[in-house]
Design a protein around this motif. Structure first.
Motif, PDB file in Angstrom:
ATOM      1  N   PRO A  28      42.603  12.724  13.761  1.00  0.00           N
ATOM      2  CA  PRO A  28      41.914  12.115  14.906  1.00  0.00           C
ATOM      3  C   PRO A  28      41.340  13.116  15.884  1.00  0.00           C
ATOM      4  O   PRO A  28      40.336  12.830  16.539  1.00  0.00           O
ATOM      5  N   ALA A  29      41.912  14.299  16.000  1.00  0.00           N
ATOM      6  CA  ALA A  29      41.394  15.287  16.940  1.00  0.00           C
ATOM      7  C   ALA A  29      40.114  15.923  16.416  1.00  0.00           C
ATOM      8  O   ALA A  29      39.114  16.031  17.137  1.00  0.00           O
ATOM      9  N   LEU A  30      40.118  16.338  15.155  1.00  0.00           N
ATOM     10  CA  LEU A  30      38.918  16.940  14.594  1.00  0.00           C
ATOM     11  C   LEU A  30      37.792  15.904  14.485  1.00  0.00           C
ATOM     12  O   LEU A  30      36.621  16.219  14.708  1.00  0.00           O
ATOM     13  N   LEU A  31      38.143  14.663  14.177  1.00  0.00           N
ATOM     14  CA  LEU A  31      37.130  13.611  14.137  1.00  0.00           C
ATOM     15  C   LEU A  31      36.572  13.311  15.526  1.00  0.00           C
ATOM     16  O   LEU A  31      35.394  12.960  15.663  1.00  0.00           O
ATOM     17  N   ALA A  32      37.383  13.456  16.550  1.00  0.00           N
ATOM     18  CA  ALA A  32      36.873  13.271  17.911  1.00  0.00           C
ATOM     19  C   ALA A  32      35.795  14.296  18.224  1.00  0.00           C
ATOM     20  O   ALA A  32      34.773  13.982  18.849  1.00  0.00           O
ATOM     21  N   ILE A  33      36.009  15.539  17.804  1.00  0.00           N
ATOM     22  CA  ILE A  33      34.994  16.579  18.010  1.00  0.00           C
ATOM     23  C   ILE A  33      33.744  16.248  17.202  1.00  0.00           C
ATOM     24  O   ILE A  33      32.615  16.393  17.695  1.00  0.00           O
ATOM     25  N   ALA A  34      33.932  15.784  15.961  1.00  0.00           N
ATOM     26  CA  ALA A  34      32.775  15.411  15.143  1.00  0.00           C
ATOM     27  C   ALA A  34      32.002  14.266  15.787  1.00  0.00           C
ATOM     28  O   ALA A  34      30.769  14.288  15.838  1.00  0.00           O
TER      29      ALA A  34
END
Length: 265
Positions: free
Chosen positions: A91-97
């Motif tokens: 969820p954190a890396l997808l938030a950046i994406a």
């Protein structure tokens, strides 16, 4: 850009705080990854060269275990007519994406667990010109990775391709492996003394950002601490991909520790 939730029961991508500099987070992720892999951009260049050579400059791409969207970003910079579907569970890396590609209709992000046999049901398309992944699948052990390769083969159209750039260790050369690892880690230590941020420090900083604090907590609830799978040789990857339905498979780039392996349907 659209965001969808796959079959994992997660709630999608969150954490896009107003005023967050998503480009800065993208750059910091790239710098952190380059601390481990100084030749990372070379791998991406060769990857996109082979996409252009085999399926042309307007491909439909599945960015597998996409993270922050590193592959998608470079894909769209080079091929403005391409489309990309990014799939990840973090969820954190997808938030950046999501923050990076907000408003870009060429990008769809899907939350899904690649270990779930039904993960493909959340995808917006049934087939892709290319499935691309980098430095992501080494956390899978050999049996689930072989199963994943079978599902990838079903998604790639005839004449399409799959590429995996990752750690692929040849156990038949232990002295070479040890010498390369010693030199690489010595250089990493030197860079860290010069201020380079490693994986653990990057996540510590992410947890301090109000937009990423919650997603970072959930990320570690999902994954725990970082763990590696089996990291088999490039020969193993090529053999299994052929067994799963690809017509050809071989390395198209390698370093002493990493390989970019291409499989053609």
């Amino acid at each position: 850009m659209t965001t969808t939730t796959g079959t994992t029961g997660t709630t999608g991508i969150t954490g896009t705080g107003a005023g967050t500099d998503w480009n800065a987070w993208q750059v910091s992720w790239d710098r952190q990854q380059e601390w481990y892999m100084p030749d990372r951009e070379e791998r991406f260049r060769i990857m996109l060269d082979m996409v252009e050579a085999l399926v042309g400059p307007a491909p439909r791409v599945l960015d597998l275990a996409c993270g922050t969207g590193s592959i998608t970003s470079r894909l769209l910079d080079r091929f403005p007519q391409a489309t990309s579907v990014g799939v990840d569970l973090d969820p954190a890396l997808l938030a950046i994406a999501e923050g990076t590609f907000a408003g870009d209709d060429r990008v769809t992000l899907v939350t899904a667990d690649l270990k779930d046999p039904q993960w493909t049901s959340g995808l917006p398309y049934d087939s892709y010109d290319a499935v691309l992944t980098a430095t992501a699948l080494h956390w899978l052990h050999s049996d689930p990775l072989a199963e994943l390769y079978g599902r990838i083969a079903e998604l790639v159209r005839d004449g399409g391709l799959f590429m995996n750039a990752d750690h692929m260790i040849d156990d038949s050369t232990p002295r070479i492996n040890a010498a390369e690892r010693a030199l690489r880690h010595a250089r990493m230590d030197q860079a860290k003394h010069g201020g380079a941020v490693d994986w653990a420090e990057w996540w510590r900083l992410a947890a301090q950002d109000p937009a990423l604090a919650g997603p970072t907590v959930r990320r570690f609830e999902i994954y725990g601490e970082h763990a590696d799978g089996d990291m088999p040789s490039a020969g193993w990857h090529a053999r299994v991909l052929r067994e799963k339905g690809f017509g050809e498979a071989r390395p198209v780039w390698c370093s002493p520790s990493d390989t970019l392996l291409l499989a053609l349907k």
